[in-house]
Design an enzyme around this catalytic site. Structure first.
Site, short mmCIF file in Angstrom:
data_model
loop_
_atom_site.label_atom_id
_atom_site.label_comp_id
_atom_site.label_asym_id
_atom_site.label_seq_id
_atom_site.Cartn_x
_atom_site.Cartn_y
_atom_site.Cartn_z
CD GLU A 19 -85.69 76.10 -58.26
OE1 GLU A 19 -84.62 76.59 -57.90
OE2 GLU A 19 -86.75 76.25 -57.64
N PRO A 22 -90.14 68.49 -58.85
CG PRO A 22 -88.74 66.99 -57.73
CD PRO A 22 -89.12 68.44 -57.79
CG HIS A 94 -81.93 72.19 -55.90
ND1 HIS A 94 -82.77 73.26 -55.71
CD2 HIS A 94 -81.22 72.46 -57.04
CE1 HIS A 94 -82.59 74.14 -56.69
NE2 HIS A 94 -81.67 73.67 -57.52
N GLY A 125 -81.92 73.63 -46.67
CA GLY A 125 -83.34 73.31 -46.58
C GLY A 125 -83.98 74.13 -45.48
CB ALA A 186 -78.97 86.25 -41.87
C1 LIG Z 1 -81.50 79.10 -55.44
C2 LIG Z 1 -82.20 78.42 -54.30
C3 LIG Z 1 -82.64 77.10 -54.45
C4 LIG Z 1 -83.31 76.46 -53.39
N1 LIG Z 1 -83.75 75.18 -53.55
C5 LIG Z 1 -84.34 74.53 -52.53
C6 LIG Z 1 -84.77 73.17 -52.65
O1 LIG Z 1 -84.62 72.54 -53.69
N2 LIG Z 1 -85.38 72.60 -51.58
C7 LIG Z 1 -85.56 73.26 -50.39
O2 LIG Z 1 -86.08 72.67 -49.45
N3 LIG Z 1 -85.15 74.53 -50.25
C8 LIG Z 1 -84.55 75.18 -51.28
N4 LIG Z 1 -84.14 76.49 -51.12
C9 LIG Z 1 -84.42 77.17 -49.85
C10 LIG Z 1 -83.26 77.01 -48.82
O3 LIG Z 1 -83.14 75.66 -48.46
C11 LIG Z 1 -83.63 77.85 -47.62
O4 LIG Z 1 -83.56 79.22 -47.95
C12 LIG Z 1 -82.90 77.55 -46.32
O5 LIG Z 1 -83.60 78.17 -45.26
C13 LIG Z 1 -81.45 78.03 -46.26
O6 LIG Z 1 -80.66 77.29 -47.07
P1 LIG Z 1 -79.12 77.69 -47.32
O7 LIG Z 1 -78.52 76.61 -48.12
O8 LIG Z 1 -79.02 79.08 -47.79
O9 LIG Z 1 -78.58 77.59 -45.81
P2 LIG Z 1 -77.23 78.07 -45.07
O10 LIG Z 1 -76.23 78.61 -46.03
O11 LIG Z 1 -76.82 76.92 -44.23
O12 LIG Z 1 -77.76 79.28 -44.20
C14 LIG Z 1 -78.92 79.14 -43.40
C15 LIG Z 1 -78.90 80.22 -42.32
O13 LIG Z 1 -77.91 79.93 -41.37
C16 LIG Z 1 -76.98 81.00 -41.25
N5 LIG Z 1 -75.66 80.37 -41.02
C17 LIG Z 1 -74.89 79.75 -41.92
N6 LIG Z 1 -73.79 79.25 -41.31
C18 LIG Z 1 -73.91 79.53 -39.99
C19 LIG Z 1 -73.14 79.28 -38.83
N7 LIG Z 1 -71.96 78.62 -38.91
N8 LIG Z 1 -73.59 79.72 -37.64
C20 LIG Z 1 -74.76 80.41 -37.54
N9 LIG Z 1 -75.52 80.70 -38.61
C21 LIG Z 1 -75.12 80.25 -39.81
C22 LIG Z 1 -77.10 81.78 -42.54
O14 LIG Z 1 -76.73 83.15 -42.40
C23 LIG Z 1 -78.57 81.62 -42.83
O15 LIG Z 1 -79.33 82.54 -42.08
C24 LIG Z 1 -83.50 77.16 -52.17
C25 LIG Z 1 -83.07 78.49 -52.04
C26 LIG Z 1 -82.43 79.12 -53.09
C27 LIG Z 1 -82.00 80.55 -52.94
#
Ligand SMILES: Cc1cc2nc3c(=O)[nH]c(=O)nc-3n(C[C@H](O)[C@H](O)[C@H](O)COP(=O)(O)OP(=O)(O)OC[C@H]3O[C@@H](n4cnc5c(N)ncnc54)[C@H](O)[C@@H]3O)c2cc1C
Length: 317
Positions: A19, A22, A94, A125, A186
């Protein structure tokens, strides 16, 4: 080509990917190429490019501070396109919920489709720096799950405000994030896994994990995900420790544990050059064990510098 097709084509062989971030606005893309070039000999089938959400900056206007929103590292899709064509490799932009309306996301996906980008990583995010909790952007998605749904809808020709039947529909392969030590917000790992399952049920094709430093955490996570009914590939994300400050920073930012042996080894280092070597050695041991266990891909967080990733890849690929 889709990430999942690369995995299938590899027939159980572990692939190498990484990964990149930018460059800061105004910097040259050549610097980025300079970090990608040394890694191409390990034949990554795909490279991820992160997206940074907007942040506030304060501009001094005659003694008064003007608060403005800006993106410090724009250009994810452009970088994906340029890397794809320069190196003939698949790229994975992403795509974030935070900072984007659904319409903006739709246009971004349309751009990706035109550019021949077959994969996207769907992420919520983080909260903006000034916010304690993530606040959904007005007109945007509150969770990654609904972003996945938007992308899946678009794959079926269902745009936000119209259905378009076309011969050459988008067909994005969708990655989502998974957390072996649970996402920081979570309430429990089990609840987080339920949320992960919802993302897969909404159409996610594969998972990339948050960094972890104890493989046991990954193996237990994969087993628990299977028990939960998650059967898509789970790609481990590996980050080599690079500076002493990571001992405080990584647990604080990502809420992950560091093994005591690693902490002790870093503590014993006299300077960051030695820390970098400890990070490389640790990541090599982690990677060897994961590879022996047959993980589909070893995915490295390069954080802009590739010398340590190269040193690791040389031992494995
Ligand atoms: C491989 C990887 C790449 C990443 N790349 C980036 C990037 O390019 N830019 C950036 O800004 N960040 C990036 N991140 C960080 C990520 O954006 C953060 O960890 C963010 O806080 C959570 O994103 P998520 O997509 O896992 O969120 P989600 O899957 O939406 O989960 C977020 C939280 O909400 C909870 N949740 C989900 N659905 C519900 C619901 N219906 N009701 C209540 N709670 C719920 C989950 O349990 C979790 O605690 C990356 C993380 C990883 C692991």
């Amino acid at each position: 080509m889709k990430v999942t097709d690369h995995i299938e084509k590899a027939k159980g062989e572990t692939l190498f990917s990484f990964e990149i971030i930018p460059p800061l606005k105004g910097r040259n893309i050549q610097e980025l190429y300079g970090n990608i070039d040394p890694l191409m000999e390990f034949k990554p089938p795909f490279i991820d490019v992160t997206t940074s959400r907007e942040e506030y900056v304060y501009i001094d206007r005659d003694g008064l501070l003007d608060k403005k929103l800006t993106r410090m590292r724009p250009g994810t899709v452009g970088i994906c396109a340029s890397i794809k064509h320069k190196y003939d490799v698949d790229t994975v932009p992403h795509v974030l919920c935070g900072g984007f309306t659904k319409e903006e996301t739709e246009y971004l996906l349309v751009d990706c489709h035109y550019l021949g980008i077959d994969n996207v990583m769907a992420l919520r995010g983080d909260a903006m720096r000034e916010q304690q909790y993530f606040e959904p952007t007005k007109g945007g998605h509150p969770f990654a799950k609904s972003l996945v749904k938007q992308i899946q809808d678009l794959n079926c020709g269902k745009y936000l405000h119209e259905v378009i039947e076309a011969d050459d529909c988008a067909d994005f392969c969708i990655g989502v994030a998974g957390y072996p030590e649970k996402h920081l917000e979570a309430p429990s790992l089990k609840t987080d896994l339920k949320r992960l399952k919802e993302k897969v049920d909404a159409g996610a094709d594969y998972i990339v994990t948050q960094m972890f430093f104890d493989n046991k955490k990954y193996f237990e996570f994969v087993a628990a995900a299977k028990d939960m009914g998650i059967h898509v590939p789970i790609i481990p994300g590996i980050k080599p420790i690079a500076v002493k400050r990571h001992l405080q920073l990584l647990p604080q930012v990502f809420r992950i544990d560091l093994p005591q042996d690693l902490i002790d080894a870093v503590d014993d280092c006299k300077n960051n050059k030695e820390v970098r070597q400890v990070g490389i050695d640790w990541a090599i041991q982690q990677s060897k064990e994961l590879k022996a266990a047959g993980v589909p891909v070893l995915h490295y967080y390069s954080m802009g510098k590739s010398d340590n990733i190269k040193a690791i890849a040389r031992e494995l690929f």
